[in-house]
Design a protein around this motif. Structure first.
Motif, mmCIF file in Angstrom:
data_model
loop_
_atom_site.group_PDB
_atom_site.id
_atom_site.type_symbol
_atom_site.label_atom_id
_atom_site.label_comp_id
_atom_site.label_asym_id
_atom_site.label_seq_id
_atom_site.Cartn_x
_atom_site.Cartn_y
_atom_site.Cartn_z
ATOM 1 N N HIS A 114 0.830 -1.217 0.000
ATOM 2 C CA HIS A 114 0.000 0.000 0.000
ATOM 3 C C HIS A 114 0.861 1.263 0.000
ATOM 4 C CE1 HIS A 114 -3.602 -2.371 1.813
ATOM 5 N NE2 HIS A 114 -3.534 -2.489 0.509
ATOM 6 N N ARG A 115 1.895 1.263 0.817
ATOM 7 C CA ARG A 115 2.786 2.427 0.880
ATOM 8 C C ARG A 115 3.441 2.675 -0.480
ATOM 9 N NH1 ARG A 115 5.113 0.824 5.023
ATOM 10 N NH2 ARG A 115 6.810 -0.318 4.063
ATOM 11 N N GLU A 116 3.923 1.593 -1.101
ATOM 12 C CA GLU A 116 4.581 1.730 -2.406
ATOM 13 C C GLU A 116 3.603 2.227 -3.469
ATOM 14 O OE1 GLU A 116 6.301 -2.131 -3.030
ATOM 15 O OE2 GLU A 116 8.014 -1.694 -1.709
ATOM 16 N N ALA A 117 2.361 1.795 -3.404
ATOM 17 C CA ALA A 117 1.359 2.251 -4.371
ATOM 18 C C ALA A 117 1.155 3.756 -4.258
ATOM 19 C CB ALA A 117 0.038 1.525 -4.151
ATOM 20 N N LEU A 118 1.180 4.251 -3.042
ATOM 21 C CA LEU A 118 0.937 5.680 -2.830
ATOM 22 C C LEU A 118 2.160 6.540 -3.129
ATOM 23 C CD1 LEU A 118 -1.232 5.523 0.403
ATOM 24 C CD2 LEU A 118 -1.995 6.127 -1.911
ATOM 25 N N THR A 119 3.355 5.956 -3.152
ATOM 26 C CA THR A 119 4.558 6.774 -3.374
ATOM 27 C C THR A 119 4.617 7.365 -4.776
ATOM 28 O OG1 THR A 119 5.908 4.850 -3.973
ATOM 29 C CG2 THR A 119 5.983 5.581 -1.658
ATOM 30 N N ARG A 126 -1.527 12.180 -1.646
ATOM 31 C CA ARG A 126 -1.801 10.890 -0.988
ATOM 32 C C ARG A 126 -2.940 11.034 0.015
ATOM 33 N NH1 ARG A 126 4.526 9.417 0.258
ATOM 34 N NH2 ARG A 126 5.174 9.846 -1.869
ATOM 35 N N ALA A 127 -2.822 12.020 0.876
ATOM 36 C CA ALA A 127 -3.857 12.244 1.893
ATOM 37 C C ALA A 127 -5.178 12.620 1.241
ATOM 38 C CB ALA A 127 -3.407 13.331 2.872
ATOM 39 N N THR A 128 -5.109 13.415 0.186
ATOM 40 C CA THR A 128 -6.318 13.823 -0.522
ATOM 41 C C THR A 128 -7.009 12.622 -1.151
ATOM 42 O OG1 THR A 128 -5.349 15.992 -0.961
ATOM 43 C CG2 THR A 128 -7.224 15.332 -2.334
ATOM 44 N N LEU A 129 -6.239 11.748 -1.794
ATOM 45 C CA LEU A 129 -6.810 10.553 -2.410
ATOM 46 C C LEU A 129 -7.475 9.668 -1.365
ATOM 47 C CD1 LEU A 129 -7.230 8.554 -4.776
ATOM 48 C CD2 LEU A 129 -5.011 7.568 -4.146
ATOM 49 N N LEU A 130 -6.778 9.407 -0.279
ATOM 50 C CA LEU A 130 -7.332 8.547 0.769
ATOM 51 C C LEU A 130 -8.593 9.149 1.376
ATOM 52 C CD1 LEU A 130 -4.019 7.352 2.422
ATOM 53 C CD2 LEU A 130 -5.559 6.024 0.952
ATOM 54 N N GLN A 131 -8.582 10.445 1.604
ATOM 55 C CA GLN A 131 -9.761 11.116 2.148
ATOM 56 C C GLN A 131 -10.935 11.007 1.169
ATOM 57 O OE1 GLN A 131 -9.308 15.325 2.813
ATOM 58 N NE2 GLN A 131 -11.213 15.477 3.947
ATOM 59 N N ALA A 132 -10.673 11.233 -0.096
ATOM 60 C CA ALA A 132 -11.735 11.167 -1.102
ATOM 61 C C ALA A 132 -12.287 9.741 -1.227
ATOM 62 C CB ALA A 132 -11.207 11.654 -2.451
ATOM 63 N N LEU A 133 -11.426 8.734 -1.241
ATOM 64 C CA LEU A 133 -11.890 7.354 -1.330
ATOM 65 C C LEU A 133 -12.713 6.970 -0.103
ATOM 66 C CD1 LEU A 133 -8.758 5.609 -2.885
ATOM 67 C CD2 LEU A 133 -10.978 6.016 -3.991
ATOM 68 N N ASN A 134 -12.271 7.399 1.065
ATOM 69 C CA ASN A 134 -13.042 7.130 2.283
ATOM 70 C C ASN A 134 -14.412 7.797 2.222
ATOM 71 O OD1 ASN A 134 -11.625 5.359 4.115
ATOM 72 N ND2 ASN A 134 -10.064 6.942 4.207
ATOM 73 N N GLN A 135 -14.469 9.018 1.724
ATOM 74 C CA GLN A 135 -15.753 9.703 1.598
ATOM 75 C C GLN A 135 -16.677 8.963 0.637
ATOM 76 O OE1 GLN A 135 -14.465 13.656 0.522
ATOM 77 N NE2 GLN A 135 -14.630 14.391 2.630
ATOM 78 N N LEU A 136 -16.127 8.454 -0.453
ATOM 79 C CA LEU A 136 -16.950 7.698 -1.405
ATOM 80 C C LEU A 136 -17.470 6.407 -0.778
ATOM 81 C CD1 LEU A 136 -14.959 8.085 -4.756
ATOM 82 C CD2 LEU A 136 -17.235 9.000 -4.230
ATOM 83 N N THR A 137 -16.603 5.676 -0.074
ATOM 84 C CA THR A 137 -17.018 4.390 0.488
ATOM 85 C C THR A 137 -17.950 4.558 1.681
ATOM 86 O OG1 THR A 137 -15.057 4.211 1.904
ATOM 87 C CG2 THR A 137 -14.947 3.176 -0.271
#
Length: 156
Positions: A114-119, A126-137
């Protein structure tokens, strides 16, 4: 003439990245003899006493897939079916000492993949993507739509 697309192909983007991530995860976990399903069962079974049905629900596995997964874990000496301490009619999946050790290793692998995927993204993204995905789910994409022909759900 094909119709003009007016929106980004979100389905493709999510499916493609999910597929590639699953293949990378599968290859990484194979190095220690596990599948993603085996990892999922070990980790969730270590959290608390859980039945095979509860673990199947958590891992989004059907009964047949769950049986095959637990059979493989038992054959490898990583888990075993035991009577529940709370309900003697129920059987739980208990992780062996070796299974707990392997679960620790597999969690490190999962975290690394997971870390390597985000690098590949700049740090702020990275934080923006994770926040957006969490909001969608947790929002619009939290619940599957009813359909007469349900979409098959790909699972690792």
């Amino acid at each position: 003439m094909a119709p003009k697309r007016n929106e980004p192909d979100l389905s493709f983007l999510l499916d493609h990245t999910s597929h590639i991530l699953r293949t990378q995860m599968s290859a990484a976990l194979a190095e220690i003899g596990l599948t993603a399903r085996m990892h999922c069962v070990l980790v969730h079974a270590l959290e608390e006493e859980r039945t095979q049905a509860q673990l199947a629900e958590l891992g989004d596995m059907d009964k047949t897939t769950m049986v095959v997964t637990v059979d493989a874990l038992e054959a490898a000496g990583l888990a075993e079916r035991r009577p529940s301490s709370r309900d003697r009619r129920a059987r739980i999946i208990a992780v062996t000492e070796e299974g707990a050790r392997i679960a620790g290793q597999s969690q490190e692998i999962v975290d690394r993949v997971h870390r390597e995927a985000l690098t590949s993204l700049p740090e702020p993204d990275r934080a923006t993507l994770l926040q957006a995905l969490n909001q969608l789910t947790e929002g619009h994409l939290a619940t599957p739509a009813e359909s007469p022909r349900p979409a098959r759900r790909a699972r690792q």
